[in-house]
Enzyme design. Structure first.
Site, PDB file in Angstrom:
ATOM      1  N   HIS A  19      -1.284  57.109  46.860  1.00 21.56           N
ATOM      2  CA  HIS A  19      -2.287  57.711  45.975  1.00 21.56           C
ATOM      3  C   HIS A  19      -1.827  59.053  45.405  1.00 21.56           C
ATOM      4  O   HIS A  19      -2.209  59.413  44.295  1.00 21.56           O
ATOM      5  CB  HIS A  19      -3.636  57.804  46.702  1.00 21.56           C
ATOM      6  N   HIS A  42      -3.664  44.634  42.504  1.00 19.39           N
ATOM      7  CA  HIS A  42      -4.300  44.347  43.802  1.00 19.39           C
ATOM      8  C   HIS A  42      -5.242  45.521  44.085  1.00 19.39           C
ATOM      9  O   HIS A  42      -4.870  46.473  44.778  1.00 19.39           O
ATOM     10  CB  HIS A  42      -3.248  44.215  44.897  1.00 19.39           C
ATOM     11  N   SER A  97      -7.359  53.090  45.008  1.00 12.74           N
ATOM     12  CA  SER A  97      -6.623  53.348  43.763  1.00 12.74           C
ATOM     13  C   SER A  97      -7.474  53.166  42.492  1.00 12.74           C
ATOM     14  O   SER A  97      -7.331  53.979  41.559  1.00 12.74           O
ATOM     15  CB  SER A  97      -5.361  52.484  43.706  1.00 12.74           C
ATOM     16  N   GLU A 115      -8.369  41.600  41.308  1.00 13.79           N
ATOM     17  CA  GLU A 115      -8.563  41.416  42.753  1.00 13.79           C
ATOM     18  C   GLU A 115      -8.864  39.948  42.978  1.00 13.79           C
ATOM     19  O   GLU A 115      -9.555  39.321  42.183  1.00 13.79           O
ATOM     20  CB  GLU A 115      -9.691  42.344  43.250  1.00 13.79           C
ATOM     21  N   ASP A 139      -5.614  36.203  40.332  1.00  9.16           N
ATOM     22  CA  ASP A 139      -4.349  36.533  41.003  1.00  9.16           C
ATOM     23  C   ASP A 139      -3.656  37.644  40.205  1.00  9.16           C
ATOM     24  O   ASP A 139      -3.371  37.470  39.015  1.00  9.16           O
ATOM     25  CB  ASP A 139      -3.512  35.250  41.050  1.00  9.16           C
ATOM     26  N   GLY A 140      -3.392  38.751  40.853  1.00 10.29           N
ATOM     27  CA  GLY A 140      -2.819  39.904  40.163  1.00 10.29           C
ATOM     28  C   GLY A 140      -1.421  39.656  39.622  1.00 10.29           C
ATOM     29  O   GLY A 140      -1.021  40.254  38.621  1.00 10.29           O
ATOM     30  N   ASP A 160       0.318  46.559  44.553  1.00 10.63           N
ATOM     31  CA  ASP A 160       0.059  46.962  45.939  1.00 10.63           C
ATOM     32  C   ASP A 160      -0.479  45.783  46.748  1.00 10.63           C
ATOM     33  O   ASP A 160      -1.619  45.803  47.219  1.00 10.63           O
ATOM     34  CB  ASP A 160      -0.970  48.119  45.883  1.00 10.63           C
TER      35      ASP A 160
END
Ligand code: SAM
Length: 291
Positions: A19, A42, A97, A115, A139-140, A160
Site C-alpha cells: 500500500h 484482485h 487497495s 473481484e 476473473d481479474g 495482487d
C-alpha cells in the site's frame, strides 16, 4: 477455490509494503493534470474490520501496521500512508487497495475494480461507491486482458492475487505478457509473497517447488521480458525460517516512474527497523531491467 479471505491478513507487513508503493505510484501519476486509470485485478473487500473474528484469529496486523502507527516517522511517503490508515484505525478498520485508491483519485481519474469471490464483491460494493468507480464481478486476469488498453492511456494496474493456487504464478506472468503488448506505457505493480516452506523431512524440501521458488521463478521470468524497465522491491521482516510462514514480500513494478527507486529506498530505510522482528530483517530495491 474461494478459500482465501483477505480479512485474515489485512494490515500485515505485506499490506504495508504494497500500500505504500501503491500510494507512491498514484502520487507520481497525479504529478500531471491529465486523468489516469487505476485498475485493481484482485480488489478484496475494500475496507477491513480489525476486530473481526478473522483479523483477531491471526492478528497479523499487529506485526504490520500496529508496529508503525505509534511512531513519528521522518519520511513524507510513510507519513502520508500513516495519516490515511490512522483515520481508519480509529474505527478499528484498515483500508484495502481500492479504498486507498478511492481516497487519492481526482475527478478526472477512473477506478476499475475486479473481484471474483461473490461475498467479497458484495462487501466491495457495500464499502465503495462513487462516480468514477466501476466494480466488476469477474476473473481479474481475464478482465485485465479484456479491458486493456484503457480509454485513459495513463494508469496503474495492481495485481495482487492470493497465490493460494500454484497456477496463479503462471497466470500473473501470462497475463502481464499479453497486456504489455496492448499497453506498453501502463505501470504494472505485481505483489508477491516471500514464504519459507515448512521442512517436512530433512532433505525432502525442494525450493523450486515451494512458494518461494514460485515467486523467484516469476521474477526471473519477468526479468527476461522486453519491458523498458522493471524494478523489484522486497521487504523482509525476519529471516526465512524452517518452521514456515511469510517472512516478507515483494513488489515488481514494470514502468516504475522516475526516482521511484530512490523514494521507496528512503522510505524502507525508515520503516524497516520498526517492522523488524529480528536481526534478519532487510530490504532490497533493485532494477532488474533498466533502459
Ligand atoms: N488487493 C487487496 C488489497 O490490497 O486490499 C487484497 C486482495 S487479496 C490479496 C486477493 C483477492 O483476490 C481476494 O479477495 C480473492 O477473493 C480475490 N480473487 C481470487 N482469485 C481471483 C480472480 N481470479 N480474479 C479476481 N479476484 C480474485
Amino acid at each position: 477455490m474461494f478459500s482465501y479471505r483477505h480479512s485474515f491478513h489485512a494490515g500485515n507487513h505485506g499490506d504495508v509494503l504494497k500500500h505504500i508503493c501503491q500510494m507512491m505510484l498514484i502520487n507520481k501519476l497525479k504529478d500531471k493534470d491529465k486523468g489516469f486509470e487505476y485498475i485493481d485485478t484482485h480488489s478484496g473487500a475494500g475496507i477491513y474490520n480489525l476486530q473481526s473474528q478473522e483479523a483477531l484469529k491471526t492478528q497479523e496486523f499487529k506485526q504490520g501496521i500496529d508496529c508503525l502507527t505509534p511512531h513519528a516517522i521522518n519520511n513524507a511517503e510513510a507519513n502520508q500512508y500513516l495519516e490515511l490508515v490512522t483515520a481508519y484505525q480509529k474505527f478499528n478498520q484498515y483500508p484495502g487497495s481500492p479504498e486507498i485508491a478511492k481516497s487519492m483519485v481526482r475527478a478526472q481519474d477512473k477506478l476499475t475494480l475486479m473481484e471474483w469471490h461473490p461475498q467479497e464483491v458484495k462487501n466491495l460494493k457495500h464499502n465503495l461507491n462513487g462516480r468514477n468507480i466501476s466494480i466488476h464481478h469477474r476473473d481479474g486476469f481475464e478482465g485485465l486482458v479484456a479491458m486493456t488498453p484503457p480509454a485513459l492511456k495513463r494508469g496503474l494496474v495492481l495485481i495482487d492475487p492470493p497465490y493460494e493456487l500454484e497456477s496463479e504464478y503462471q497466470q500473473v506472468y501470462e497475463t502481464i505478457c499479453k497486456v504489455y503488448k496492448r499497453w506498453s506505457t501502463g505501470i504494472f505493480a505485481i505483489w508477491y509473497p516471500l514464504i519459507s516452506e515448512r521442512e517436512v523431512d530433512e532433505g525432502s524440501f525442494s525450493s523450486t517447488n515451494s512458494k518461494l521458488g514460485k515467486s523467484q521463478n516469476l521474477i526471473t521470468q519477468l526479468s527476461q521480458q522486453p519491458f523498458k524497465n522493471l524494478l523489484n522491491v522486497e521487504l523482509c521482516v525476519t529471516s526465512p525460517s524452517r518452521s514456515g510462514g511469510m517472512y516478507g514480500s515483494g513488489i515488481a513494478i514494470i514502468n516504475a516512474p522516475w526516482q521511484f527507486d530512490i523514494n521507496i529506498g528512503e522510505c524502507l530505510q525508515d520503516i524497516m527497523p520498526l517492522l523488524a522482528q529480528d536481526s534478519g530483517a532487510t530490504f532490497n530495491v533493485e532494477w532488474l531491467i533498466q533502459s
